[in-house]
Design a protein around this motif. Structure first.
Motif, PDB file in Angstrom:
ATOM      1  N   ARG A  36       0.846  -1.194   0.000  1.00  0.00           N
ATOM      2  CA  ARG A  36       0.000   0.000   0.000  1.00  0.00           C
ATOM      3  C   ARG A  36       0.883   1.246   0.000  1.00  0.00           C
ATOM      4  O   ARG A  36       0.614   2.216  -0.692  1.00  0.00           O
ATOM      5  N   ASP A  37       1.950   1.209   0.804  1.00  0.00           N
ATOM      6  CA  ASP A  37       2.907   2.321   0.873  1.00  0.00           C
ATOM      7  C   ASP A  37       4.306   1.740   0.616  1.00  0.00           C
ATOM      8  O   ASP A  37       5.004   1.350   1.553  1.00  0.00           O
ATOM      9  N   PRO A  38       4.710   1.663  -0.645  1.00  0.00           N
ATOM     10  CA  PRO A  38       5.997   1.033  -0.975  1.00  0.00           C
ATOM     11  C   PRO A  38       7.198   1.640  -0.251  1.00  0.00           C
ATOM     12  O   PRO A  38       8.154   0.942   0.043  1.00  0.00           O
ATOM     13  N   SER A  39       7.129   2.922   0.065  1.00  0.00           N
ATOM     14  CA  SER A  39       8.279   3.555   0.729  1.00  0.00           C
ATOM     15  C   SER A  39       8.457   3.058   2.165  1.00  0.00           C
ATOM     16  O   SER A  39       9.521   3.235   2.753  1.00  0.00           O
ATOM     17  N   SER A  40       7.433   2.419   2.740  1.00  0.00           N
ATOM     18  CA  SER A  40       7.530   1.924   4.113  1.00  0.00           C
ATOM     19  C   SER A  40       8.096   0.500   4.180  1.00  0.00           C
ATOM     20  O   SER A  40       8.318  -0.024   5.267  1.00  0.00           O
ATOM     21  N   PHE A  41       8.333  -0.106   3.043  1.00  0.00           N
ATOM     22  CA  PHE A  41       8.807  -1.485   2.984  1.00  0.00           C
ATOM     23  C   PHE A  41      10.189  -1.622   3.606  1.00  0.00           C
ATOM     24  O   PHE A  41      11.107  -0.879   3.285  1.00  0.00           O
ATOM     25  N   SER A  42      10.345  -2.579   4.518  1.00  0.00           N
ATOM     26  CA  SER A  42      11.647  -2.919   5.083  1.00  0.00           C
ATOM     27  C   SER A  42      11.579  -4.366   5.548  1.00  0.00           C
ATOM     28  O   SER A  42      10.498  -4.928   5.701  1.00  0.00           O
ATOM     29  N   GLY A  43      12.711  -4.946   5.760  1.00  0.00           N
ATOM     30  CA  GLY A  43      12.698  -6.317   6.234  1.00  0.00           C
ATOM     31  C   GLY A  43      14.015  -7.019   6.043  1.00  0.00           C
ATOM     32  O   GLY A  43      15.072  -6.402   5.979  1.00  0.00           O
ATOM     33  N   MET A  44      13.918  -8.343   5.945  1.00  0.00           N
ATOM     34  CA  MET A  44      15.076  -9.184   5.834  1.00  0.00           C
ATOM     35  C   MET A  44      14.779 -10.312   4.850  1.00  0.00           C
ATOM     36  O   MET A  44      13.650 -10.772   4.760  1.00  0.00           O
ATOM     37  N   ALA A  45      15.779 -10.712   4.135  1.00  0.00           N
ATOM     38  CA  ALA A  45      15.661 -11.851   3.226  1.00  0.00           C
ATOM     39  C   ALA A  45      16.732 -12.863   3.579  1.00  0.00           C
ATOM     40  O   ALA A  45      17.815 -12.504   4.030  1.00  0.00           O
TER      41      ALA A  45
ATOM     42  N   GLY B  45      19.117 -21.335  -3.697  1.00  0.00           N
ATOM     43  CA  GLY B  45      18.903 -20.107  -4.455  1.00  0.00           C
ATOM     44  C   GLY B  45      17.537 -19.479  -4.238  1.00  0.00           C
ATOM     45  O   GLY B  45      17.233 -18.441  -4.823  1.00  0.00           O
ATOM     46  N   ASP B  46      16.685 -20.093  -3.403  1.00  0.00           N
ATOM     47  CA  ASP B  46      15.390 -19.484  -3.087  1.00  0.00           C
ATOM     48  C   ASP B  46      15.617 -18.333  -2.118  1.00  0.00           C
ATOM     49  O   ASP B  46      16.477 -18.398  -1.248  1.00  0.00           O
ATOM     50  N   THR B  47      14.833 -17.270  -2.265  1.00  0.00           N
ATOM     51  CA  THR B  47      14.942 -16.124  -1.378  1.00  0.00           C
ATOM     52  C   THR B  47      13.653 -16.022  -0.579  1.00  0.00           C
ATOM     53  O   THR B  47      12.566 -15.897  -1.152  1.00  0.00           O
ATOM     54  N   CYS B  48      13.770 -16.082   0.745  1.00  0.00           N
ATOM     55  CA  CYS B  48      12.616 -16.054   1.642  1.00  0.00           C
ATOM     56  C   CYS B  48      12.617 -14.706   2.376  1.00  0.00           C
ATOM     57  O   CYS B  48      13.601 -14.351   3.014  1.00  0.00           O
ATOM     58  N   TYR B  49      11.504 -13.999   2.267  1.00  0.00           N
ATOM     59  CA  TYR B  49      11.416 -12.637   2.805  1.00  0.00           C
ATOM     60  C   TYR B  49      10.514 -12.585   4.028  1.00  0.00           C
ATOM     61  O   TYR B  49       9.436 -13.165   4.034  1.00  0.00           O
ATOM     62  N   HIS B  50      10.959 -11.850   5.028  1.00  0.00           N
ATOM     63  CA  HIS B  50      10.140 -11.405   6.155  1.00  0.00           C
ATOM     64  C   HIS B  50      10.172  -9.887   6.052  1.00  0.00           C
ATOM     65  O   HIS B  50      11.254  -9.297   6.082  1.00  0.00           O
ATOM     66  N   TYR B  51       9.016  -9.275   5.925  1.00  0.00           N
ATOM     67  CA  TYR B  51       9.022  -7.827   5.719  1.00  0.00           C
ATOM     68  C   TYR B  51       7.922  -7.144   6.533  1.00  0.00           C
ATOM     69  O   TYR B  51       7.023  -7.789   7.067  1.00  0.00           O
ATOM     70  N   ARG B  52       8.021  -5.845   6.600  1.00  0.00           N
ATOM     71  CA  ARG B  52       6.999  -4.994   7.217  1.00  0.00           C
ATOM     72  C   ARG B  52       6.713  -3.860   6.236  1.00  0.00           C
ATOM     73  O   ARG B  52       7.604  -3.384   5.557  1.00  0.00           O
ATOM     74  N   ALA B  53       5.445  -3.458   6.219  1.00  0.00           N
ATOM     75  CA  ALA B  53       5.048  -2.319   5.385  1.00  0.00           C
ATOM     76  C   ALA B  53       3.812  -1.686   6.014  1.00  0.00           C
ATOM     77  O   ALA B  53       3.040  -2.349   6.708  1.00  0.00           O
TER      78      ALA B  53
ATOM     79  N   GLU C 170      11.082 -22.877   5.480  1.00  0.00           N
ATOM     80  CA  GLU C 170      11.002 -23.254   6.891  1.00  0.00           C
ATOM     81  C   GLU C 170      12.185 -24.115   7.307  1.00  0.00           C
ATOM     82  O   GLU C 170      12.450 -25.149   6.703  1.00  0.00           O
ATOM     83  N   GLY C 171      12.911 -23.658   8.318  1.00  0.00           N
ATOM     84  CA  GLY C 171      14.011 -24.438   8.871  1.00  0.00           C
ATOM     85  C   GLY C 171      15.275 -24.479   8.028  1.00  0.00           C
ATOM     86  O   GLY C 171      16.206 -25.206   8.352  1.00  0.00           O
ATOM     87  N   ARG C 172      15.328 -23.726   6.975  1.00  0.00           N
ATOM     88  CA  ARG C 172      16.538 -23.717   6.140  1.00  0.00           C
ATOM     89  C   ARG C 172      17.351 -22.475   6.461  1.00  0.00           C
ATOM     90  O   ARG C 172      16.817 -21.394   6.588  1.00  0.00           O
ATOM     91  N   GLY C 173      18.617 -22.660   6.564  1.00  0.00           N
ATOM     92  CA  GLY C 173      19.507 -21.529   6.802  1.00  0.00           C
ATOM     93  C   GLY C 173      19.875 -20.880   5.489  1.00  0.00           C
ATOM     94  O   GLY C 173      19.422 -21.283   4.423  1.00  0.00           O
ATOM     95  N   GLY C 174      20.706 -19.891   5.581  1.00  0.00           N
ATOM     96  CA  GLY C 174      21.179 -19.222   4.383  1.00  0.00           C
ATOM     97  C   GLY C 174      21.794 -17.889   4.722  1.00  0.00           C
ATOM     98  O   GLY C 174      22.008 -17.561   5.883  1.00  0.00           O
ATOM     99  N   GLN C 175      22.066 -17.130   3.708  1.00  0.00           N
ATOM    100  CA  GLN C 175      22.678 -15.819   3.880  1.00  0.00           C
ATOM    101  C   GLN C 175      21.596 -14.775   4.107  1.00  0.00           C
ATOM    102  O   GLN C 175      20.665 -14.648   3.308  1.00  0.00           O
ATOM    103  N   GLU C 176      21.691 -14.039   5.207  1.00  0.00           N
ATOM    104  CA  GLU C 176      20.717 -12.995   5.513  1.00  0.00           C
ATOM    105  C   GLU C 176      21.103 -11.696   4.816  1.00  0.00           C
ATOM    106  O   GLU C 176      22.271 -11.334   4.753  1.00  0.00           O
ATOM    107  N   VAL C 177      20.088 -11.016   4.294  1.00  0.00           N
ATOM    108  CA  VAL C 177      20.282  -9.730   3.644  1.00  0.00           C
ATOM    109  C   VAL C 177      19.250  -8.767   4.212  1.00  0.00           C
ATOM    110  O   VAL C 177      18.053  -9.053   4.198  1.00  0.00           O
TER     111      VAL C 177
END
Length: 139
Positions: free
Chosen positions: A68-77, A83-91, A129-136
């Motif tokens: 709804r407000d793209p400028s408020s998007f933040s989070g972690m991937a 090679g899958d990218t899993c996102y947790h975000y807030r907006a 779920e339950g997979r590790g990886g590189q956090e961004v």
């Protein structure tokens, strides 16, 4: 012995000493080869990390317009080994508060899949779920 002959002998001795110092033992040659291989592996790991960060950022750019407000998007991937990218975000939501969300950009996918998609929960369980990886961190 003449001066020229002494100078010639001294030159030969000097060349022999320098040449002896330049030859490498088999251990030194092997050590240098191992160091070169390690340097290549480190470079490949740095490139892979960079590629994952770029992938995570590009996926986030595809997610932002859905907010709804793209400028408020933040989070972690988290980019996993597959090679899958899993996102947790807030907006920001319609009431002005921040809502949490999740999304996936699969390795073979061209667009992110978010919680509004029918197959999201099964895909999240399978790919994230339950997979590790590189956090961004995303901003």
């Amino acid at each position: 012995m003449g001066a020229n002959m002494r100078m010639g002998m001294l030159s030969l001795v000097l060349i022999a000493v320098v040449a002896a110092g330049c030859s490498k033992s088999p251990e030194e040659i092997e050590r240098e080869a191992v160091e070169a291989k390690l340097a290549k592996l480190e470079q490949a790991a740095r490139q892979e990390e960079y590629d994952r960060r770029v992938r995570a950022k590009k996926g986030a750019e595809a997610l932002k317009p859905r907010m709804r407000d793209p400028s408020s998007f933040s989070g972690m991937a988290v980019v996993n080994r597959e090679g899958d990218t899993c996102y947790h975000y807030r907006a920001r939501n319609g009431f002005g508060g921040l809502s949490a969300g999740r999304a996936i950009l699969t390795f073979d996918g061209t667009r992110p899949v978010d919680e509004q998609d029918d197959q999201f929960d099964a895909l999240w369980q399978e790919r994230c779920e339950g997979r590790g990886g590189q956090e961004v961190t995303l901003r």
